[in-house]
Motif scaffolding. Structure first.
Motif, PDB file in Angstrom:
ATOM      1  N   ILE A   1     -77.041 -21.287  -8.689  1.00 24.33           N
ATOM      2  CA  ILE A   1     -75.856 -22.164  -8.750  1.00 24.33           C
ATOM      3  C   ILE A   1     -76.242 -23.504  -9.390  1.00 24.33           C
TER       4      ILE A   1
ATOM      5  N   LYS B   1     -74.749 -25.058 -12.752  1.00 23.08           N
ATOM      6  CA  LYS B   1     -74.099 -26.376 -12.809  1.00 23.08           C
ATOM      7  C   LYS B   1     -74.747 -27.250 -13.890  1.00 23.08           C
TER       8      LYS B   1
ATOM      9  N   GLN C   1     -68.285 -20.781 -19.726  1.00 22.85           N
ATOM     10  CA  GLN C   1     -67.612 -19.720 -18.943  1.00 22.85           C
ATOM     11  C   GLN C   1     -68.627 -18.796 -18.275  1.00 22.85           C
TER      12      GLN C   1
ATOM     13  N   GLN D   1     -70.161 -20.547 -15.382  1.00 24.62           N
ATOM     14  CA  GLN D   1     -69.214 -20.595 -14.249  1.00 24.62           C
ATOM     15  C   GLN D   1     -69.160 -19.237 -13.545  1.00 24.62           C
ATOM     16  N   LYS D   2     -69.173 -18.163 -14.369  1.00 25.42           N
ATOM     17  CA  LYS D   2     -69.122 -16.811 -13.809  1.00 25.42           C
ATOM     18  C   LYS D   2     -70.368 -16.570 -12.944  1.00 25.42           C
TER      19      LYS D   2
ATOM     20  N   ILE E   1     -72.115 -18.830 -11.431  1.00 26.32           N
ATOM     21  CA  ILE E   1     -71.993 -19.652 -10.207  1.00 26.32           C
ATOM     22  C   ILE E   1     -71.112 -18.908  -9.185  1.00 26.32           C
ATOM     23  N   ASP E   2     -69.990 -18.358  -9.673  1.00 31.53           N
ATOM     24  CA  ASP E   2     -69.069 -17.641  -8.763  1.00 31.53           C
ATOM     25  C   ASP E   2     -69.760 -16.432  -8.135  1.00 31.53           C
ATOM     26  N   GLU E   3     -70.491 -15.707  -8.989  1.00 32.44           N
ATOM     27  CA  GLU E   3     -71.209 -14.518  -8.481  1.00 32.44           C
ATOM     28  C   GLU E   3     -72.223 -14.925  -7.415  1.00 32.44           C
TER      29      GLU E   3
ATOM     30  N   LYS F   1     -72.149 -17.561  -5.551  1.00 32.37           N
ATOM     31  CA  LYS F   1     -71.443 -17.991  -4.335  1.00 32.37           C
ATOM     32  C   LYS F   1     -71.028 -16.780  -3.501  1.00 32.37           C
ATOM     33  N   ASN F   2     -70.497 -15.758  -4.189  1.00 27.34           N
ATOM     34  CA  ASN F   2     -70.108 -14.522  -3.474  1.00 27.34           C
ATOM     35  C   ASN F   2     -71.326 -13.867  -2.819  1.00 27.34           C
TER      36      ASN F   2
END
Ligand SMILES: [Zn+2]
Length: 287
Positions: free
Chosen positions: A110, A114, A155, A158-159, A161-163, A165-166
């Motif tokens: 992450i 960032k 993008q 960001q993807k 980071i989302d992964e 986080k999940n």
């Protein structure tokens, strides 16, 4: 006091493992080799100590071992259960460490994502400033392409980071389950250890005395007889190697009737007599 107790416990456990762990193993007993009996008996009689004294020591050793067996039985499965729980605890702690390492990895991912976005946005600012000074369509295409690329990189970051986080959410769920399990194992282990400690404590003195008696008896028995004693003990489910006479004429180990001549030999106390049926050493005692 505490260390003495632990020491006794360790000695007894070793002793226990020696006799109990071999239960399933096929043991070659002296009964398989009649000549061993003969030579053993001869060796026994050749020795300077009187045979009756030696038989008495063997009998005392048996009584001591039987008392030790009883203490071991008293502990039952507790030592094994404690051992299993200790392994379980080690395993779950390993699992928790792995999950934490995975969470750290995702947290780093992450942070990296960032940083990429911050960097990408700075690049976008730069390209947009350059856009204002474009001289021709070739430059315009080139800058646009860079902007598009940078957008895409942002993008992707960001993807990621989302992964991450999940992934952290599901890792934390697993961590929670594992931590709960660890608590249960720890509580169980503490209870079992306390139970074992109580038994060990209550029998510590008896144990110490028995182990000392065992040592002194063993020291008075020649190596060959000791090996035979151990083998006979191992090969019998009740761990009796030396038995008395049951109801005046039967082997105290297998209950077979003893021939009169052998009975006389047993009663004389000056010969090593072994039961022809079960291989146990017979002594002139009431069983
Ligand atoms: Zn017998």
């Amino acid at each position: 006091m505490k260390s003495a107790k632990i020491h006794t416990f360790v000695v007894l456990e070793k002793y226990n493992k020696f006799y109990m762990a071999k239960k399933t193993k096929t043991v070659e007993t002296p009964i398989d080799k009649r000549e061993t009996f003969v030579s053993l008996g001869k060796k026994f009689a050749d020795s300077a100590d009187s045979v009756s004294e030696k038989l008495e020591i063997l009998y005392q050793l048996q009584l001591t071992d039987t008392a030790i067996d009883r203490l071991v039985r008293l502990r039952g499965e507790l030592p094994l259960e404690v051992e299993t729980l200790e392994k379980d605890l080690e395993q779950i702690e390993g699992k928790i460490a792995n999950i934490n390492a995975a969470i750290d990895e995702q947290t780093n991912a992450i942070a990296r994502g960032k940083a990429s976005i911050v960097e990408g946005e700075a690049m976008l600012e730069k390209y947009k400033a350059q856009e204002n000074q474009i001289q021709n369509s070739r430059e315009y295409d080139a800058i646009n392409k860079e902007i598009e690329n940078q957008d895409l990189l942002i993008q992707i970051a960001q993807k990621r980071i989302d992964e991450a986080k999940n992934a952290i959410v599901s890792l934390k769920e697993r961590l929670e389950i594992a931590t709960e399990k660890k608590t249960i194992i720890e509580e169980d282990l503490a209870a079992k250890r306390a139970d074992l400690e109580t038994i060990v404590e209550s029998t510590a003195k008896e144990e110490e005395a028995l182990m000392a008696k065992r040592k002194s008896c063993s020291a008075q028995i020649d190596e060959r007889t000791k090996i035979a004693y151990d083998r006979i003990r191992e090969s019998n489910s009740n761990h009796l190697a030396v038995v008395g006479v049951y109801q005046g004429n039967a082997c105290g180990g297998c209950m077979h009737i003893i021939p009169p001549q052998r009975l006389v030999e047993i009663q004389s106390g000056n010969k090593l007599v072994i039961c022809e049926y079960c291989g146990r050493i017979l002594v002139n005692k009431e069983q």
